[in-house]
Design a protein around this motif. Structure first.
Motif, mmCIF file in Angstrom:
data_model
loop_
_atom_site.group_PDB
_atom_site.id
_atom_site.type_symbol
_atom_site.label_atom_id
_atom_site.label_comp_id
_atom_site.label_asym_id
_atom_site.label_seq_id
_atom_site.Cartn_x
_atom_site.Cartn_y
_atom_site.Cartn_z
ATOM 1 N N ARG A 61 35.311 -76.109 53.201
ATOM 2 C CA ARG A 61 36.517 -76.451 52.699
ATOM 3 C C ARG A 61 37.944 -75.641 53.259
ATOM 4 O O ARG A 61 38.958 -76.053 53.419
ATOM 5 N N ILE A 62 37.511 -74.397 53.538
ATOM 6 C CA ILE A 62 38.309 -73.548 54.194
ATOM 7 C C ILE A 62 39.047 -73.897 55.615
ATOM 8 O O ILE A 62 38.347 -74.373 56.252
ATOM 9 N N ASN A 63 40.262 -74.131 55.665
ATOM 10 C CA ASN A 63 40.853 -74.644 56.857
ATOM 11 C C ASN A 63 41.774 -73.710 57.546
ATOM 12 O O ASN A 63 42.054 -72.742 56.962
ATOM 13 N N SER A 64 42.413 -74.005 58.810
ATOM 14 C CA SER A 64 43.196 -73.219 59.439
ATOM 15 C C SER A 64 44.549 -72.904 58.568
ATOM 16 O O SER A 64 44.934 -71.760 58.559
ATOM 17 N N TRP A 65 44.887 -73.806 57.611
ATOM 18 C CA TRP A 65 46.225 -73.527 56.832
ATOM 19 C C TRP A 65 45.833 -72.694 55.775
ATOM 20 O O TRP A 65 46.504 -71.731 55.165
ATOM 21 N N SER A 66 44.399 -72.387 55.473
ATOM 22 C CA SER A 66 44.346 -71.391 54.378
ATOM 23 C C SER A 66 44.490 -70.056 55.209
ATOM 24 O O SER A 66 45.059 -69.134 54.416
ATOM 25 N N GLU A 67 43.983 -69.923 56.486
ATOM 26 C CA GLU A 67 44.419 -68.455 56.955
ATOM 27 C C GLU A 67 45.783 -68.132 57.238
ATOM 28 O O GLU A 67 46.123 -67.096 57.044
ATOM 29 N N ILE A 68 46.397 -69.302 57.701
ATOM 30 C CA ILE A 68 47.929 -69.124 58.230
ATOM 31 C C ILE A 68 48.613 -68.617 56.732
ATOM 32 O O ILE A 68 49.444 -67.885 57.005
#
Length: 599
Positions: free
Chosen positions: A440-447
């Motif tokens: 479920r972790i996506n690029s928006w999580s990191e950004i």
């Protein structure tokens, strides 16, 4: 300023010549293509990469940093970085194999393997500049600051002179030799640095004014600084030095060389390994040397300095030409080295030069790999030839060196930089651990984590706001600042994760098939797909975590055991030895039980 003998100059010049020769010798092969220049063709053995990791983290700022915190808060203050052993061994037993299987050129390239679309492209490009340039410049500035202090005290050099002399040789050899030149010279640098550090500690502890190890540990300036664990009657010290680092800091913060889930120049070396087994072997060797063995020579010199230079005023009196903005407890390490005899002095200076060159050359090559592979090739010239990529790598190496040198002139001590980096990465570490095992972790999580951590850290760094929230008269005690930043950042990125769309099924399937992370966090994706292939019958991460815990017991027992032997506390040393034996026995058993051989 000290007078160097002909022998001292001979040792130092010989070392410089050997280093430059290696850089020139491997330059032809290293310049063939970007994979050779940044990863040496992915065929490095574990022992060479492990030694390189140790040499890289043996920087000129590290003994200064250790001296600074030991003089102020005692030996137990080292737990602020000893806690990162947990991160290191999680990398050894869980993530090293995954990184090597990914076959990316840099850990930043991972973003477009794990995520998809424009957010992934943005994240890759931004992190390439954010880490490869900004944070990398911070890290190198700390190392260069230490070199400036050593040069000013031991050789009477002006800051710009130290930068020109040491920096020029380093940048030439780094640009010419690429990653292979860095790793080959690291092998020589490692032994030079270890011999120099141990030799210096032995001699300085036995100075007439110190009187040997027995006199050292009973001296009134030292006796209350010896404990390896903080005073449990001092609640704030226990929370700050032990509980927060062990309970929160190791998994929540990004720090160069100790990234949760692996990353940075540690990942670069794992990616350069022959295979997964060599990647694991390299990182395990590094953690043993880095945490169990290497700290004690620095600690002994720091403790001895409390007798010879009991306070900053005594350092200033002995070295009146030191600029006021460079004065600090960290100068005591360099001040002690001025008392070394001819020959040993040359060897120790060569070892400090070795430490400086090893760390800076690694950071230059690593940061340059981000700029070339993850920014230039992706956004400036997608069709760049291999020759052009290598050329851009050499130019970016020079640019990184210049900016880090300029920033170093404005810093005062290594602890200052450590606190900045730790705070700016607070709360992001959990993503780096979970992104391999939770679909479920996506690029928006990191950004979102990256930006909110930086913003909150800047807000709390303001003195007026910090005094309101974190002070004796504020709403919370000072030690609460770091956990609060972690809590806010973690809650924010979790909310953003569930408010944004997950990655496309195709992207997730590709990542899973490439790395085979396994685990319940991928069950939903596996159940939806007929394209996912399993190469393992049993998920081996639980046994990897058990191995991590046993590895921590083994290395911490080694750390304690060496300390207690030095302190002549033999009953505690025997208990540590028993713990070493039991944890090693169980670790070997777990290792063998795992179907995949590590070596």
């Amino acid at each position: 300023m000290i007078d160097l003998s002909t022998l001292d100059y001979t040792l130092i010049i010989t070392f410089f010549l050997i280093t430059l020769f290696i850089g020139i010798y491997v330059s032809k092969k290293s310049g063939k293509n970007s994979t050779e220049y940044f990863l040496s063709g992915r065929n490095m053995p574990w022992w060479l990469l492990g030694v390189s990791m140790v040499a890289t983290t043996f920087s000129t700022d590290t003994p200064n940093f250790v001296t600074d915190i030991v003089r102020k808060d005692g030996v137990s203050s080292n737990w602020m970085w000893w806690a990162f052993l947990i991160t290191g061994l999680l990398t050894v037993f869980v993530y090293a194999k995954l990184w090597r299987k990914s076959e990316v050129k840099t850990d930043i390239e991972f973003y477009e393997l794990r995520y998809g679309g424009k957010p992934a492209k943005f994240l890759r490009a931004f992190r390439a500049l954010y880490l490869g340039f900004l944070f990398n410049v911070f890290a190198m500035a700390g190392v260069t600051l230490a070199a400036i202090k050593i040069g000013s005290i031991m050789l009477g050099l002006q800051p710009w002179e130290t930068i020109v002399y040491a920096g020029t040789v380093t940048v030439i050899f780094s640009a010419l030799g690429g990653f292979k030149g860095v790793v080959y010279t690291d092998f020589i640098l490692f032994f030079t640095a270890m011999i120099g550090a141990i030799g210096a500690a032995y001699y300085l502890v036995n100075l007439p004014e110190v009187g040997g190890i027995e006199a050292l540990i009973t001296h009134k300036n030292v006796a209350d600084k010896l404990s390896i664990l903080p005073d449990f009657n001092n609640t704030e010290a226990v929370i700050t030095l032990l509980i927060i680092p062990l309970a929160v800091q190791w998994w929540s913060s990004w720090y160069p060389g100790a990234e949760p889930g692996g990353g940075g120049y540690i990942a670069q070396r794992m990616l350069a390994a022959k295979d997964e087994n060599h990647a694991v072997g390299a990182t395990f060797f590094f953690n043993i040397m880095h945490y169990a063995i290497r700290p004690w020579p620095w600690i002994l010199v720091a403790l001895a300095s409390l007798i010879v230079f009991p306070d900053i005023a005594s350092i200033q009196e002995a070295f009146p030409n030191i600029a006021t903005n460079k004065l600090g407890d960290d100068l005591a390490y360099s001040a002690m080295l001025t008392k070394l005899p001819s020959g040993l002095l040359g060897l120790v200076l060569a070892s400090l030069i070795a430490a400086y060159m090893s760390t800076i050359s690694t950071h230059l090559n690593w940061g340059s790999s981000y700029i070339v592979n993850d920014f230039y090739q992706q956004h400036i010239n997608k069709h760049a030839s291999e020759k052009e990529l290598v050329r851009v790598g050499k130019i970016s190496t020079l640019v990184l060196m210049i900016f880090s040198a300029l920033f170093a002139l404005y810093l005062q001590n290594a602890k200052q930089l450590f606190d900045i980096v730790i705070m700016f990465g607070a709360g992001t570490g959990l993503i780096f651990i979970l992104r391999w095992f939770w679909w479920r972790i996506n690029s928006w999580s990191e950004i979102s984590a990256m930006f909110i951590s930086g913003i909150i850290s800047l807000i709390f760094s303001s003195k007026s706001i910090s005094d309101i929230f974190f002070s004796d008269e504020g709403l919370m005690p000072t030690w609460a600042k770091f956990p609060i930043v972690v809590l806010i950042t973690t809650l924010f990125w979790l909310i953003i994760t569930f408010l944004t769309k997950p990655e496309e099924q195709e992207v997730l399937e590709k990542f899973y098939n490439k790395t085979q992370p396994g685990g319940p966090g991928w069950k939903k994706i596996i159940d939806k797909s007929s394209n996912i292939h399993h190469y393992k019958k049993k998920w081996d991460i639980p046994s990897g975590i058990i191995a991590m815990l046993l590895g921590c017991a083994f290395i911490y027992s080694c750390l304690f055991g060496i300390g207690y032997l030095i302190y002549a506390e033999y009953s505690k040393a025997i208990c540590s030895l028993i713990s070493i034996f039991i944890s090693a026995l169980l670790l070997v058993k777990i290792w063998k039980r795992n179907k995949e051989n590590y070596f």
